[in-house]
Scaffold this motif. Sequence first.
Motif, PDB file in Angstrom:
ATOM      1  N   SER A   1       0.819  -1.217   0.000  1.00 33.64           N
ATOM      2  CA  SER A   1       0.000   0.000   0.000  1.00 33.64           C
ATOM      3  C   SER A   1       0.852   1.266   0.000  1.00 33.64           C
ATOM      4  CB  SER A   1      -0.947   0.003   1.201  1.00 33.64           C
ATOM      5  OG  SER A   1      -0.223   0.052   2.415  1.00 33.64           O
ATOM      6  N   HIS A   2       2.127   1.160   0.395  1.00 32.41           N
ATOM      7  CA  HIS A   2       3.006   2.325   0.358  1.00 32.41           C
ATOM      8  C   HIS A   2       3.351   2.733  -1.066  1.00 32.41           C
ATOM      9  CE1 HIS A   2       3.543   1.253   4.611  1.00 32.41           C
ATOM     10  NE2 HIS A   2       3.898   2.509   4.778  1.00 32.41           N
ATOM     11  N   GLN A   3       2.932   1.942  -2.029  1.00 35.35           N
ATOM     12  CA  GLN A   3       3.116   2.299  -3.433  1.00 35.35           C
ATOM     13  C   GLN A   3       1.978   3.168  -3.957  1.00 35.35           C
ATOM     14  OE1 GLN A   3       3.662  -2.068  -4.398  1.00 35.35           O
ATOM     15  NE2 GLN A   3       5.143  -1.212  -5.837  1.00 35.35           N
ATOM     16  N   VAL A   4       1.000   3.484  -3.117  1.00 37.92           N
ATOM     17  CA  VAL A   4      -0.169   4.270  -3.509  1.00 37.92           C
ATOM     18  C   VAL A   4      -0.070   5.661  -2.897  1.00 37.92           C
ATOM     19  CG1 VAL A   4      -2.677   4.479  -3.297  1.00 37.92           C
ATOM     20  CG2 VAL A   4      -1.632   2.248  -3.777  1.00 37.92           C
ATOM     21  N   ILE A   5      -0.040   6.667  -3.771  1.00 32.51           N
ATOM     22  CA  ILE A   5      -0.013   8.066  -3.349  1.00 32.51           C
ATOM     23  C   ILE A   5      -1.348   8.694  -3.721  1.00 32.51           C
ATOM     24  CG2 ILE A   5       1.052  10.329  -3.762  1.00 32.51           C
ATOM     25  CD1 ILE A   5       3.648   8.805  -4.449  1.00 32.51           C
ATOM     26  N   PHE A   6      -1.956   9.405  -2.773  1.00 30.71           N
ATOM     27  CA  PHE A   6      -3.188  10.123  -3.078  1.00 30.71           C
ATOM     28  C   PHE A   6      -2.859  11.537  -3.550  1.00 30.71           C
ATOM     29  CE2 PHE A   6      -5.053   7.021   0.025  1.00 30.71           C
ATOM     30  CZ  PHE A   6      -5.865   6.375  -0.902  1.00 30.71           C
ATOM     31  N   THR A   7      -3.501  11.945  -4.635  1.00 29.61           N
ATOM     32  CA  THR A   7      -3.327  13.284  -5.187  1.00 29.61           C
ATOM     33  C   THR A   7      -4.709  13.923  -5.297  1.00 29.61           C
ATOM     34  OG1 THR A   7      -3.589  12.614  -7.508  1.00 29.61           O
ATOM     35  CG2 THR A   7      -1.378  12.400  -6.535  1.00 29.61           C
ATOM     36  N   HIS A   8      -4.769  15.050  -5.986  1.00 26.34           N
ATOM     37  CA  HIS A   8      -6.044  15.742  -6.156  1.00 26.34           C
ATOM     38  C   HIS A   8      -6.667  15.446  -7.521  1.00 26.34           C
ATOM     39  CE1 HIS A   8      -5.833  17.929  -2.362  1.00 26.34           C
ATOM     40  NE2 HIS A   8      -4.552  18.036  -2.587  1.00 26.34           N
ATOM     41  N   GLY A   9      -6.210  14.413  -8.192  1.00 29.78           N
ATOM     42  CA  GLY A   9      -6.763  14.007  -9.478  1.00 29.78           C
ATOM     43  C   GLY A   9      -5.680  13.388 -10.337  1.00 29.78           C
ATOM     44  N   ALA A  10      -6.073  12.805 -11.462  1.00 32.36           N
ATOM     45  CA  ALA A  10      -5.094  12.235 -12.376  1.00 32.36           C
ATOM     46  C   ALA A  10      -4.174  13.319 -12.936  1.00 32.36           C
ATOM     47  CB  ALA A  10      -5.801  11.506 -13.522  1.00 32.36           C
TER      48      ALA A  10
END
Length: 401
Positions: A83-92
């Motif tokens: 799961s540390h490979q997943v970064i949340f951003t504000h959109g694509a």
Amino acid sequence: MFQPSPWRADFPAIAALERQHQTYLDSAATTQKPQALLDALSHYYGHGAANVHRAQHLPGALATQAFEASRDKVAAWLNAADSHQVIFTHGATSALNLLAYGLEHGFNEGDEIAISALEHHANLLPWQQLARRRNLRLVILPVNEQGFIDLNQALQLIGPRTRLLAVSQLSNVLGTWQPLPALLAHARAQGALTVVDGAQGVVHGRHDVQQLGCDFYVFSSHKLYGPEGVGVLYGRKQALEQLLHWQFGGEMVQLADYHAASFRPAPLGFEAGTPPIAGVIGLGATLDYLASLDALAVERHEASLHQHLLRGLADRDGLRILGTPQTALVSFVVDGVHNADIAHLLTEQGIAVRAGHHCAMPLLKGLGLEGAIRVSLAVYNDSDDLQRFFDALDQGLELLR
């Protein structure tokens, strides 16, 4: 024969739109939301909102727990190793800009970035501007008449100077799945990093990023029946380690002094400031809902509606479908009729479709078009939606021709 959607009632907005005499066929732009998402947002805001990762109090601990649970759900949805490979951003779009700035240090003058001729502006402009900043060569991979990246030409154009390949998984204009396995394998053999824009592709089927073999994969929550303002950036561990931090502030800092600071690694190191907490939690609830559906039934439903749409358009004289759409959407033009005029008459009859260049202006220019009409489908659509569209289209064309 009427084809219902077994999941239509799960999306309250569809009933609301029907009361407004609206037929929604613009899901490639953004989707309507399931009740499960609305419940999750209401629960979060109604039971005590709090910032994540920073507080020891109970509301903060619960928010952090729910936020990180969503990260786990995204990782599972993509079959990421960690799961540390997943970064949340504000959109694509935000995720792609993060990559363009975070990887900039690895490019030298004369290096090449390869993209395709069918890219959404979000997967064109960040690389275009990076090329301008660093005096790089932006290589455009051609697209054939069927709407696919021309593999033979692409394999010749991606060479030893290529440092990065960035391509869409599913075209948002042509509805075509691109030949990613061969493209990604060839780019890796040249030592290039690979970026897949999954904004459209992630909505249709489960895609295993480990099997796909890309370095980075991005998508937007709002196209996957989730909230707006949330994006996802997946990265291979070794690829994430190449990113330099590009936004600075709270959350991402490890130690700070007045004249120096150190920063966290991914994912928190690339989530500066307060993230879209409610949206991330809502995306997790949406993924729970989607995981509960019969994936094969969804696939069959969408495929059947898509074939119905293709047949209906093909039956109408003077209408040209762009490319060879394979799933979810169809873009078309009508001989001698401007797409904006068709869209206006459809809108007057309560049909919500998209007209214009669909954020892919160079592609439409290359096709010699000012724009096109796009009809796009989702799990909540049924055959009555398409019949209302066809009836409205016929009435509109009768007035315009």
